[in-house]
Design a protein around this motif. Structure first.
Motif, short mmCIF file in Angstrom:
data_model
loop_
_atom_site.label_atom_id
_atom_site.label_comp_id
_atom_site.label_asym_id
_atom_site.label_seq_id
_atom_site.Cartn_x
_atom_site.Cartn_y
_atom_site.Cartn_z
N PHE A 16 -5.94 9.95 11.78
CA PHE A 16 -4.70 9.47 12.39
C PHE A 16 -3.73 10.63 12.31
CE2 PHE A 16 -6.53 5.37 10.94
CZ PHE A 16 -6.59 4.74 12.18
N VAL A 21 -8.80 10.22 7.68
CA VAL A 21 -8.87 9.09 6.75
C VAL A 21 -10.31 8.64 6.49
CG1 VAL A 21 -6.54 8.31 7.30
CG2 VAL A 21 -8.47 7.32 8.52
N ALA A 40 -9.16 1.69 -3.59
CA ALA A 40 -7.70 1.65 -3.65
C ALA A 40 -7.11 1.45 -2.25
CB ALA A 40 -7.18 2.94 -4.28
N SER A 41 -5.89 0.99 -2.21
CA SER A 41 -5.15 0.88 -0.97
C SER A 41 -5.09 2.26 -0.31
CB SER A 41 -3.74 0.36 -1.28
OG SER A 41 -2.98 0.34 -0.11
N GLY A 42 -5.40 2.30 0.99
CA GLY A 42 -5.36 3.58 1.71
C GLY A 42 -6.66 4.36 1.69
N SER A 43 -7.69 3.82 1.03
CA SER A 43 -8.96 4.57 0.93
C SER A 43 -9.79 4.50 2.21
CB SER A 43 -9.78 4.06 -0.27
OG SER A 43 -10.05 2.68 -0.15
N GLY A 44 -9.39 3.61 3.16
CA GLY A 44 -10.06 3.59 4.46
C GLY A 44 -10.90 2.36 4.73
N LYS A 45 -10.81 1.34 3.88
CA LYS A 45 -11.64 0.14 4.02
C LYS A 45 -11.40 -0.58 5.35
CE LYS A 45 -9.84 -1.73 0.34
NZ LYS A 45 -8.77 -0.74 0.09
N SER A 46 -10.13 -0.83 5.66
CA SER A 46 -9.83 -1.55 6.91
C SER A 46 -10.25 -0.73 8.12
CB SER A 46 -8.33 -1.86 7.01
OG SER A 46 -7.96 -2.78 6.02
N THR A 47 -10.06 0.56 8.05
CA THR A 47 -10.45 1.43 9.17
C THR A 47 -11.95 1.33 9.42
OG1 THR A 47 -8.61 2.91 8.66
CG2 THR A 47 -10.35 3.79 10.07
#
Ligand code: ADP
Ligand code: MG
Length: 244
Positions: A16, A21, A40-47
């Motif tokens: 991004f 990411v 952790a938050s921001g590690s790319g799971k949702s992506t």
């Protein structure tokens, strides 16, 4: 004879702006497998979930879902019929009943007749234990029930794969169990599932495999026993010491 994976990610990268990411990530999900993604938050799971479901494009690498390449735009609509997605926010239409919410996509996108759609929807509501709430409006339901309606809505299109992105994170603690119980039922029925969750109890009990993501890569993966009892990577150990 080895079976074909339900999902294959091969050398997938995603940026991004100037920030990469997801970094050359390769991962396979087998049919009927329950894969839990933690990190952790921001590690790319949702992506990763969004790329697997075709909601996000990849910059590099390839993703195959049920043998359909996601980069083949002509066939990308096939994927929509193969996957269902459940998010943290239920996003139900407040002015539609439970049944209306579940039938909407069947009637509008699938062009099903209302009676056929109702039948499908009632079967899905049965599966999440809410057939008796078919004529209730979202405001008349608890958060846990609303999320179960959202799961029924995803199930009604009869997906082969279900994605869950922090499906219980918006719920009061006492409502988490009824949603994870529905998810466990789907797992028992053999649904292929990729689940992002902070519910480590769910991961321990239900996951076939747990993947720990750290800064856009798979830092460690294994069975729940391997990952939770005997993590090898210091980053995994550090993460687990904070969440367990
Ligand atoms: P997770 O789900 O593990 O918390 P995400 O996949 O949501 O992580 O995000 C990974 C990184 O990508 C984060 O740094 C996030 O800020 C960034 N990111 C995600 N989506 C976008 C987007 N649409 N635009 C810009 N940055 C994004
Ligand atoms: Mg996320």
């Amino acid at each position: 004879m080895s079976q074909k994976p339900a999902i294959t990610l091969s050398g997938v990268s995603k940026s991004f702006g100037a920030t990469q990411v997801i970094k050359t990530l390769s991962l396979e999900v087998q049919p009927g497998e329950v894969l839990v993604l933690i990190g952790a938050s921001g590690s790319g799971k949702s992506t990763v979930l969004r790329m697997m479901s075709g909601l996000e494009t990849v910059d590099d690498g390839e993703i195959w879902v049920n043998n359909v390449p996601l980069h083949d735009r002509k066939r990308s609509s096939e994927i929509c019929g193969h996957v269902g997605m459940v998010f943290q926010q239920f996003n139900l239409f407040p002015h539609k009943t439970t049944l209306g919410n579940v039938t909407l996509a069947l009637i509008k996108a699938r062009k099903m007749s209302p009676s056929a759609a109702n039948q499908r929807a009632m079967a899905a509501l049965e599966r999440v234990g809410l057939a008796d709430r078919a004529n209730h409006y979202p405001s008349q339901l608890s958060g846990g029930q609303q999320q179960r309606v959202a799961i029924a809505r995803a199930l009604a299109v009869e997906p082969k794969i279900m994605f869950f992105d922090e499906a219980t994170s918006a719920l009061d603690p006492e409502l988490v169990g009824e949603v994870t119980e529905v998810m466990r039922g789907l797992a028992r029925d053999g649904m292929t599932m990729v689940v992002v969750t902070h519910e480590m109890g769910f991961a321990r009990k239900t996951a076939d495999r747990v993947v720990f993501m750290d800064q856009g890569v798979v830092a460690e993966q294994g069975t729940p026993e391997q990952l939770f009892v005997n993590p090898q990577n210091p980053r995994t150990q550090q993460f687990l010491s904070r969440v367990l």
